[in-house]
Design an enzyme around this catalytic site. Structure first.
Site, PDB file in Angstrom:
ATOM      1  N   GLN A  37       7.597  34.009 165.709  1.00 10.63           N
ATOM      2  CA  GLN A  37       7.512  34.165 167.209  1.00 10.63           C
ATOM      3  C   GLN A  37       8.246  33.333 168.019  1.00 10.63           C
ATOM      4  OE1 GLN A  37       3.856  34.274 170.635  1.00 10.63           O
ATOM      5  NE2 GLN A  37       3.533  34.306 168.529  1.00 10.63           N
ATOM      6  N   ASN A  55      14.517  28.642 163.691  1.00  9.52           N
ATOM      7  CA  ASN A  55      13.235  27.909 163.377  1.00  9.52           C
ATOM      8  C   ASN A  55      12.386  28.023 162.164  1.00  9.52           C
ATOM      9  OD1 ASN A  55      12.659  30.688 164.034  1.00  9.52           O
ATOM     10  ND2 ASN A  55      10.561  30.151 164.113  1.00  9.52           N
ATOM     11  N   PHE A  56      13.568  27.500 161.180  1.00 11.21           N
ATOM     12  CA  PHE A  56      13.055  27.423 159.807  1.00 11.21           C
ATOM     13  C   PHE A  56      12.092  26.408 159.684  1.00 11.21           C
ATOM     14  CE2 PHE A  56      16.986  29.534 158.916  1.00 11.21           C
ATOM     15  CZ  PHE A  56      16.621  30.995 158.507  1.00 11.21           C
ATOM     16  N   GLU A  58       1.455  28.695 165.327  1.00 12.93           N
ATOM     17  CA  GLU A  58       0.902  28.873 166.721  1.00 12.93           C
ATOM     18  C   GLU A  58      -0.468  27.758 166.958  1.00 12.93           C
ATOM     19  OE1 GLU A  58       1.602  30.286 170.128  1.00 12.93           O
ATOM     20  OE2 GLU A  58      -0.266  29.036 170.431  1.00 12.93           O
ATOM     21  N   ASP A  88       3.893  29.061 170.380  1.00 11.17           N
ATOM     22  CA  ASP A  88       5.241  29.764 169.933  1.00 11.17           C
ATOM     23  C   ASP A  88       6.064  29.935 171.179  1.00 11.17           C
ATOM     24  OD1 ASP A  88       4.901  29.572 167.079  1.00 11.17           O
ATOM     25  OD2 ASP A  88       3.566  31.436 167.097  1.00 11.17           O
ATOM     26  N   GLY A 139      -7.444  21.644 188.902  1.00  7.39           N
ATOM     27  CA  GLY A 139      -6.862  21.080 189.829  1.00  7.39           C
ATOM     28  C   GLY A 139      -7.781  20.467 190.687  1.00  7.39           C
ATOM     29  N   GLY A 140      -7.728  20.089 191.976  1.00  3.82           N
ATOM     30  CA  GLY A 140      -8.424  19.255 192.778  1.00  3.82           C
ATOM     31  C   GLY A 140      -9.435  20.356 193.549  1.00  3.82           C
TER      32      GLY A 140
HETATM   33  N1  CAO Z   1      19.306  34.592 153.291  1.00  2.36           N
HETATM   34  C1  CAO Z   1      18.507  33.858 152.414  1.00  2.36           C
HETATM   35  N2  CAO Z   1      17.336  33.049 152.320  1.00  2.36           N
HETATM   36  C2  CAO Z   1      16.898  33.098 153.503  1.00  2.36           C
HETATM   37  C3  CAO Z   1      17.490  33.846 154.799  1.00  2.36           C
HETATM   38  C4  CAO Z   1      18.545  34.734 154.584  1.00  2.36           C
HETATM   39  N3  CAO Z   1      19.271  35.543 155.533  1.00  2.36           N
HETATM   40  N4  CAO Z   1      16.810  33.582 155.737  1.00  2.36           N
HETATM   41  C5  CAO Z   1      15.635  32.749 155.422  1.00  2.36           C
HETATM   42  N5  CAO Z   1      15.920  32.551 154.121  1.00  2.36           N
HETATM   43  C6  CAO Z   1      15.032  31.402 153.430  1.00  2.36           C
HETATM   44  C7  CAO Z   1      15.320  30.178 153.770  1.00  2.36           C
HETATM   45  O1  CAO Z   1      16.622  29.550 153.366  1.00  2.36           O
HETATM   46  C8  CAO Z   1      14.177  29.292 153.157  1.00  2.36           C
HETATM   47  O2  CAO Z   1      14.599  29.300 151.875  1.00  2.36           O
HETATM   48  P1  CAO Z   1      14.097  27.708 151.284  1.00  2.36           P
HETATM   49  O3  CAO Z   1      12.644  27.331 151.406  1.00  2.36           O
HETATM   50  O4  CAO Z   1      14.249  28.270 149.424  1.00  2.36           O
HETATM   51  O5  CAO Z   1      15.035  26.692 151.543  1.00  2.36           O
HETATM   52  C9  CAO Z   1      12.967  30.607 153.146  1.00  2.36           C
HETATM   53  O6  CAO Z   1      13.830  31.701 153.438  1.00  2.36           O
HETATM   54  C10 CAO Z   1      11.920  30.654 154.393  1.00  2.36           C
HETATM   55  O7  CAO Z   1      12.100  29.582 155.124  1.00  2.36           O
HETATM   56  P2  CAO Z   1      10.746  28.998 155.661  1.00  2.36           P
HETATM   57  O8  CAO Z   1      10.146  28.143 154.829  1.00  2.36           O
HETATM   58  O9  CAO Z   1      11.033  28.589 157.254  1.00  2.36           O
HETATM   59  O10 CAO Z   1       9.749  30.178 155.851  1.00  2.36           O
HETATM   60  P3  CAO Z   1       8.189  30.258 155.746  1.00  2.36           P
HETATM   61  O11 CAO Z   1       7.475  31.767 155.854  1.00  2.36           O
HETATM   62  O12 CAO Z   1       7.555  29.585 154.403  1.00  2.36           O
HETATM   63  O13 CAO Z   1       7.209  29.319 156.876  1.00  2.36           O
HETATM   64  C11 CAO Z   1       7.038  28.713 158.942  1.00  2.36           C
HETATM   65  C12 CAO Z   1       7.465  30.044 158.060  1.00  2.36           C
HETATM   66  C13 CAO Z   1       7.078  29.512 160.319  1.00  2.36           C
HETATM   67  C14 CAO Z   1       5.766  28.019 158.776  1.00  2.36           C
HETATM   68  C15 CAO Z   1       8.077  27.818 159.109  1.00  2.36           C
HETATM   69  O14 CAO Z   1       9.184  28.450 159.321  1.00  2.36           O
HETATM   70  C16 CAO Z   1       8.124  26.756 160.207  1.00  2.36           C
HETATM   71  O15 CAO Z   1       7.315  25.815 160.123  1.00  2.36           O
HETATM   72  N6  CAO Z   1       9.006  26.831 161.130  1.00  2.36           N
HETATM   73  C17 CAO Z   1       8.939  25.782 162.205  1.00  2.36           C
HETATM   74  C18 CAO Z   1       7.850  25.950 163.273  1.00  2.36           C
HETATM   75  C19 CAO Z   1       8.009  27.151 163.890  1.00  2.36           C
HETATM   76  O16 CAO Z   1       8.843  27.797 164.343  1.00  2.36           O
HETATM   77  N7  CAO Z   1       6.519  27.706 163.812  1.00  2.36           N
HETATM   78  C20 CAO Z   1       6.361  28.786 164.364  1.00  2.36           C
HETATM   79  C21 CAO Z   1       6.176  30.061 163.692  1.00  2.36           C
HETATM   80  S1  CAO Z   1       5.512  31.506 164.742  1.00  2.36           S
HETATM   81  O17 CAO Z   1       3.992  31.010 164.613  1.00  2.36           O
END
Ligand code: CAO
Length: 477
Positions: free
Chosen positions: A68, A147-148, A190, A219, A298-299
């Site tokens: 998100q 936002n990985f 979130e 988010d 607020g106030g």
């Molecule tokens: N091709 C190949 N690999 C891909 C890819 C693509 N096109 N797109 C993503 N990936 C891979 C990434 O390289 C990553 O791999 P590695 O961990 O092996 O390096 C993997 O997909 C997933 O990435 P992630 O760790 O970001 O995903 P997740 O589902 O485990 O976590 C989240 C999700 C949201 C918790 C995490 O991304 C995060 O903390 N983001 C930052 C904060 C944020 O934006 N949070 C809001 C989320 S909305 O509520």
């Protein structure tokens, strides 16, 4: 004002030889604008408003976002006219495509409402040919948004140094859960951000536990902050010619939206928070800002009051603000004209310890009217009130549709759906709100038209598996 320091650092010989200032030629400085005023700026367009192109036309975004927070940001940029190219993993895509599905085999509303007006390309970033495509995209885009989880982009090989070497103008914008510090490596969703940013501890009723809010301030709130960072970096790049990193931590974004509570934390050192109903109830304050139920932040004292039909309708309520300048009008409406001059009620200070009684009396009146009647009657005499609108009422609200805040779009597999259009209205840049793309819908179009691959090269890329889902039958064999 700059001041001269007494002890200046001696210049090294090498530094002394360098010219005092290097003149950097900006890409934009190469060609003088055709229609330029004496000051070098373009002449005001004489096209009718809304027909001079969109605000971010010409900006290309390499969108590596998911879930998100990031998608909120890039969707806003797309609404403003940026060409947003969403990179997704072949065969899978953004995880939200399949989350909370309401229509079988169709992209979920979670996905479609956060990815409108974008193009989708599938690329396996861990495939060598996938990386070749990404390299070309990096060279042609202005902004990379991601936002990985912390470190994931680096693990793909896309470090800041790498990206910046390929394209020094590239802006790299990231959402992370926390900024540098003890939690920087944590994954965050979130509600984690709502809790860590001070929103949850200050939301809810005093007697109850901390509460998270329905508004996605962690988010979508952070995505909104990031969009401002990106636009600012694009503006600075006009002067500097170079990109920069933009980071928005969700904790920081939530705190920014909860800043009035940090205000109150500091006020606590100087005495009780007199506008909190806790004060009028004689309940002592502790060391930290308490939860304040539906008190106004607020106030101007305020509270949520029942309206006609509240027994059966969970949303038959009105938020009522006893703004001081309209106190007389409030007294007349509720049938308490003597409160206008009674020393116990006539001034805001006198009213503070009696707020509970005052709101109970106002509620006796609001319960005789629907929330919309209260809205009409109060607004006619300038009393600020707000009806509690259900999502059903909002979805059906004609005025929100007329302004483009609620938009209906048509989707090839799920049919018509409602989305939130651009809440920011620009008079010369009408919002470009379109449906979300199917997974990989624009892969070939982007490879050929944006990146210049020819037919044979595209066939080769396809055969390599860099843009297509792995063949499960082969994997099983
Ligand atoms: N091709 C190949 N690999 C891909 C890819 C693509 N096109 N797109 C993503 N990936 C891979 C990434 O390289 C990553 O791999 P590695 O961990 O092996 O390096 C993997 O997909 C997933 O990435 P992630 O760790 O970001 O995903 P997740 O589902 O485990 O976590 C989240 C999700 C949201 C918790 C995490 O991304 C995060 O903390 N983001 C930052 C904060 C944020 O934006 N949070 C809001 C989320 S909305 O509520």
């Amino acid at each position: 004002m700059a001041t001269k320091t007494k002890r200046q650092k001696p210049k090294s010989r090498a530094a002394a030889k360098k010219p005092a200032r290097k003149v950097v030629k900006l890409a934009s400085a190469k060609k003088p604008a055709k229609k330029a005023n004496g000051n070098g700026l373009p002449k005001p367009s004489n096209k009718p408003y809304g027909q001079a192109g969109l605000a971010l036309q010409g900006v290309r975004i390499l969108d590596f976002t998911h879930v998100q927070s990031g998608p909120t940001c890039t969707q806003l940029l797309a609404y403003m006219g940026a060409d947003v190219i969403k990179v997704e993993r072949p065969g899978a895509g953004d995880i939200t495509r399949g989350q909370l599905r309401d229509v079988p085999n169709a992209d979920s509303l979670y996905f479609t409402m956060l990815n409108g007006s974008k193009r989708s390309i599938t690329i396996d970033s861990k495939h060598p040919k996938g990386m070749d495509i990404l390299n070309r995209l990096i060279k042609t885009c202005d902004v990379l948004v991601e936002n990985f989880a912390p470190g994931a982009l680096d693990r793909m090989g896309l470090t800041w140094e790498y990206i910046h070497k390929l394209n020094p103008r590239m802006i790299v914008a990231s959402v992370k859960g926390f900024g540098p510090g003890p939690y920087e490596d944590c994954k965050v969703y979130e509600n984690v951000a709502q809790c860590a940013g001070g929103a949850a501890s200050t939301t809810g009723f005093r007697e109850g536990p901390p509460l998270v809010t329905g508004a996605q301030i962690g988010d979508s709130g952070t995505g909104l902050h990031l969009a401002l960072g990106i636009v600012s970096a694009l503006y600075q790049r006009i002067r500097t010619g170079r990109g920069q990193k933009v980071l928005c931590a969700m904790q920081d974004g939530v705190l920014n939206l909860t800043r009035v509570k940090l205000r109150d934390q500091q006020r606590l050192a100087h005495g009780p928070l007199t506008e909190y109903s806790q004060y009028s109830e004689g309940v002592p304050f502790g060391k930290a800002v308490p939860r304040a139920g539906n008190d106004s932040g607020g106030g101007q004292p305020a509270w949520l009051l029942k309206c006609k039909g509240w027994e059966n309708d969970p949303d038959a309520y009105i938020y009522f603000i006893t703004q001081a300048p309209v106190w007389g009008a409030i007294c007349d409406l509720i049938g308490e004209p003597t409160w206008k001059t009674d020393p116990d009620y006539a001034t805001p200070k006198a009213r503070l310890p009696r707020l509970k009684k005052i709101f109970a009396r106002i509620e006796e009146w609001t319960m005789t009217k629907t929330k919309f009647e209260v809205m009409d009657i109060c607004n006619a005499v300038d009393i600020p009130v707000g009806p509690i609108l259900s999502m059903k009422e909002i979805a059906e609200d004609e005025s929100l549709r007329a302004t483009g805040t609620v938009v209906e779009v048509d989707h090839p597999t799920r049919g018509k759906y409602l989305t939130v259009g651009n809440p920011i209205k620009l008079s010369d840049s009408p919002a470009d709100v379109r449906r979300s793309p199917l997974l990989g819908e624009h892969t070939e179009e982007i490879l050929s038209k944006v990146l210049g691959y020819n037919g044979a090269q595209i066939a080769e890329i396809k055969a390599s598996g860099a843009i297509t889902a792995p063949d499960k039958s082969k994997a099983a064999a």
